[in-house]
Write a protein that holds these residues in place. Sequence first.
Motif, PDB file in Angstrom:
ATOM      1  N   ASP A  50      -6.477  -0.947  -3.542  1.00 49.94           N
ATOM      2  CA  ASP A  50      -5.778   0.741  -4.281  1.00 49.94           C
ATOM      3  C   ASP A  50      -4.591   0.830  -4.223  1.00 49.94           C
ATOM      4  OD1 ASP A  50      -8.117   0.474  -6.014  1.00 49.94           O
ATOM      5  OD2 ASP A  50      -9.245   1.972  -5.060  1.00 49.94           O
ATOM      6  N   GLY A  51      -4.141   0.578  -2.758  1.00 49.03           N
ATOM      7  CA  GLY A  51      -2.781   0.887  -3.118  1.00 49.03           C
ATOM      8  C   GLY A  51      -2.737   1.760  -1.533  1.00 49.03           C
ATOM      9  N   ASN A 113       5.872  -3.825  -7.309  1.00 49.74           N
ATOM     10  CA  ASN A 113       5.228  -3.419  -6.392  1.00 49.74           C
ATOM     11  C   ASN A 113       4.651  -4.679  -5.668  1.00 49.74           C
ATOM     12  OD1 ASN A 113       6.180  -0.753  -5.600  1.00 49.74           O
ATOM     13  ND2 ASN A 113       3.868  -0.364  -6.272  1.00 49.74           N
ATOM     14  N   LEU A 145       5.083  -0.715   3.072  1.00 49.98           N
ATOM     15  CA  LEU A 145       4.335  -0.017   2.305  1.00 49.98           C
ATOM     16  C   LEU A 145       4.897   1.260   2.172  1.00 49.98           C
ATOM     17  CD1 LEU A 145       0.480  -0.915   3.509  1.00 49.98           C
ATOM     18  CD2 LEU A 145       1.893  -1.217   2.007  1.00 49.98           C
ATOM     19  N   LYS A 148       7.264   1.357  -1.716  1.00 51.45           N
ATOM     20  CA  LYS A 148       6.930   1.067  -2.950  1.00 51.45           C
ATOM     21  C   LYS A 148       6.806   2.034  -3.420  1.00 51.45           C
ATOM     22  CE  LYS A 148       2.229  -0.764  -2.955  1.00 51.45           C
ATOM     23  NZ  LYS A 148       0.871  -0.292  -2.629  1.00 51.45           N
ATOM     24  N   SER A 175       2.698   5.545 -11.649  1.00 48.87           N
ATOM     25  CA  SER A 175       4.110   5.152 -10.701  1.00 48.87           C
ATOM     26  C   SER A 175       5.679   4.640 -10.744  1.00 48.87           C
ATOM     27  CB  SER A 175       3.081   4.564  -9.402  1.00 48.87           C
ATOM     28  OG  SER A 175       3.228   3.203  -9.849  1.00 48.87           O
TER      29      SER A 175
END
Length: 227
Positions: A50-51, A113, A145, A148, A175
């Motif tokens: 999920d990031g 990303n 990370l 992003k 985002s």
Amino acid sequence: MTAYDAVLFDSDGVLVEPPPAETQSTATRAAFREVGVDDPDRRHVEAVVDGITVEELEGICAAYDLDPETFWEAREHHDERSQLDEFERGVRGRYDDVSAITDLPVDCGVVSNNHHTTIEYVLTQFGLEPAFETYYGREMTIESLELKKPNTHYLERAMADLAAESVLYVGDSESDIVAATRAGLESAFVRRPHCRETELEVAPTYDLGDLHDVADLVCGDGRRGRS
């Protein structure tokens, strides 16, 4: 007379279909197995998909006594391989309306990303290299990370490459819109099937149905989609 000096596009969900969450979960579980964790907590798998943030990654690795760099290298390898496999098998493809933006009268770029190498593959696989003067994905490192979106790092690098002042960024996520706003860019949110009902907390400059609308906006007055 065009409305912008340049247009930047996200890749997954804008140019090509996004990777299914199940594919990413499978790749993440494969990475855990590679480093000796056969049954990772479902919540940890979901967090990676999920990031994940650097802090969250370090916490998850600590729970299994894993070296974060070792695990992340495995994760990135399996994640990229799963994506390339789906493209090669035709499970994921290019959206049909991409043809509407491959010959715009302004410089274009891609900012994603996803891995930089995956973006490179996508542009080659679908014959899109001539349409884009520059492209950026993130490096396969833990440090990436932090860069992003909604961080503006890669957007700013693409803008510098194109020496553009008036830039539109086209995306399919919150985002993307936040990153564009932070970078001082106008933004277009494209409502693909996976984000048709998405309610955004940050309003894009334009809320559009597809890339034909983007082409109309860039090449003509195209103001019908303004939020």
